[in-house]
Write a protein that holds these residues in place. Structure first.
Motif, PDB file in Angstrom:
ATOM      1  N   ARG A  72     -44.251  -9.841  58.534  1.00 40.56           N
ATOM      2  CA  ARG A  72     -44.434  -9.581  57.111  1.00 40.56           C
ATOM      3  C   ARG A  72     -45.552 -10.476  56.584  1.00 40.56           C
TER       4      ARG A  72
ATOM      5  N   GLY B  41     -42.172 -13.775  57.278  1.00 41.00           N
ATOM      6  CA  GLY B  41     -41.074 -13.534  58.212  1.00 41.00           C
ATOM      7  C   GLY B  41     -41.357 -12.354  59.120  1.00 41.00           C
ATOM      8  N   GLU B  42     -40.410 -12.090  60.020  1.00 34.48           N
ATOM      9  CA  GLU B  42     -40.541 -10.937  60.917  1.00 34.48           C
ATOM     10  C   GLU B  42     -40.074  -9.668  60.219  1.00 34.48           C
ATOM     11  N   VAL B  43     -40.692  -8.559  60.568  1.00 35.35           N
ATOM     12  CA  VAL B  43     -40.219  -7.254  60.123  1.00 35.35           C
ATOM     13  C   VAL B  43     -38.893  -6.977  60.839  1.00 35.35           C
ATOM     14  N   GLU B  44     -37.893  -6.630  60.078  1.00 36.71           N
ATOM     15  CA  GLU B  44     -36.546  -6.474  60.634  1.00 36.71           C
ATOM     16  C   GLU B  44     -36.522  -5.445  61.772  1.00 36.71           C
ATOM     17  N   GLY B  45     -36.003  -5.870  62.904  1.00 44.32           N
ATOM     18  CA  GLY B  45     -35.803  -4.988  64.042  1.00 44.32           C
ATOM     19  C   GLY B  45     -36.970  -4.833  64.979  1.00 44.32           C
ATOM     20  N   SER B  46     -38.188  -5.151  64.530  1.00 39.23           N
ATOM     21  CA  SER B  46     -39.362  -4.902  65.370  1.00 39.23           C
ATOM     22  C   SER B  46     -39.408  -5.823  66.587  1.00 39.23           C
TER      23      SER B  46
ATOM     24  N   GLY C  44     -40.861   1.786  60.130  1.00 40.63           N
ATOM     25  CA  GLY C  44     -39.695   0.937  60.343  1.00 40.63           C
ATOM     26  C   GLY C  44     -39.356   0.874  61.817  1.00 40.63           C
ATOM     27  N   ALA C  45     -38.605  -0.156  62.189  1.00 41.90           N
ATOM     28  CA  ALA C  45     -38.273  -0.361  63.599  1.00 41.90           C
ATOM     29  C   ALA C  45     -37.415   0.768  64.153  1.00 41.90           C
ATOM     30  N   ASP C  46     -36.506   1.289  63.356  1.00 35.70           N
ATOM     31  CA  ASP C  46     -35.639   2.363  63.846  1.00 35.70           C
ATOM     32  C   ASP C  46     -36.450   3.608  64.184  1.00 35.70           C
TER      33      ASP C  46
END
Length: 200
Positions: free
Chosen positions: A11, A80-85, A181-183
């Motif tokens: 991010r 911060g990190e992108v969630e899930g990536s 997004g990670a998903d």
């Protein structure tokens, strides 16, 4: 697999860095009244911050202290990190999938990112635009990346949050999707047979 980094894995928001140096109101003014993205892109494409500051001093002195504040407090822009990536990257590496990054990033701030985010040190290789003097969506950087990573364009799958960068990759012969997004990225990789459906 080739991933962009900013807003895909890390991010990035320049506002906190700017605000730390000039206050929030002035930071927002810099981001809305001045073409920050175009100015910052030049550093991503290899211009030094010294030259960037000299340009501000000559052409836009109103914003000189703002540009310097951004570099001085750059660490605050990495929010911060992108969630899930990160989990997707680690799954790719665990599965033995050659995994690379192609990022628009200034050479002078890259080491700070590497130090903070361990996941950036797990890639097989990272091509940093500021280190090679050209940035996405310039077609040259995609040719450079394919050669450096040692894989033909048709074998590369790329994701980036900016549609223009994805379109440029497709024009270079890469398979590419806009990152949402990670998903969604994991689903695209499963659909292509890169990851097993039960990868998580």
């Amino acid at each position: 697999m080739v991933l962009d980094l900013g807003e895909v894995l890390v991010r990035w928001d320049p506002l906190p860095a700017l605000a730390a140096g000039v206050g929030e109101a002035e930071a927002r003014a810099f981001l809305t009244e001045f073409d920050f993205d175009a100015w910052n892109h030049e550093q991503d494409a290899g211009r030094s911050f010294a030259d960037a500051f000299a340009w501000l001093d000559q052409h836009a002195p109103r914003w000189s202290r703002h540009g310097r504040a951004y570099l001085e407090h750059f660490a605050l822009s990495q929010v911060g990190e992108v969630e899930g990536s990160g989990a997707v990257v680690r799954a790719l590496l665990a599965a033995g999938v050659p995994t690379f990054a192609l990022t628009n990033w200034a050479s002078e701030t890259w080491s700070a990112a590497l130090e903070r985010f361990e996941v950036l040190r797990t890639f097989d290789d990272v091509l940093v635009s500021g280190e090679v003097g050209t940035a996405k969506p310039d077609p040259a950087i995609y040719a450079m990346a394919a050669e450096r990573f040692g894989h033909p364009p048709s074998s590369l799958f790329f994701t980036d949050d900016k549609p223009a960068n994805v379109e440029a990759a497709r024009a270079a012969g890469w398979d590419a999707e806009v990152f949402t997004g990670a998903d969604a990225l994991a689903a695209a990789l499963v659909a292509r047979g890169v990851l097993d459906p039960d990868w998580a």
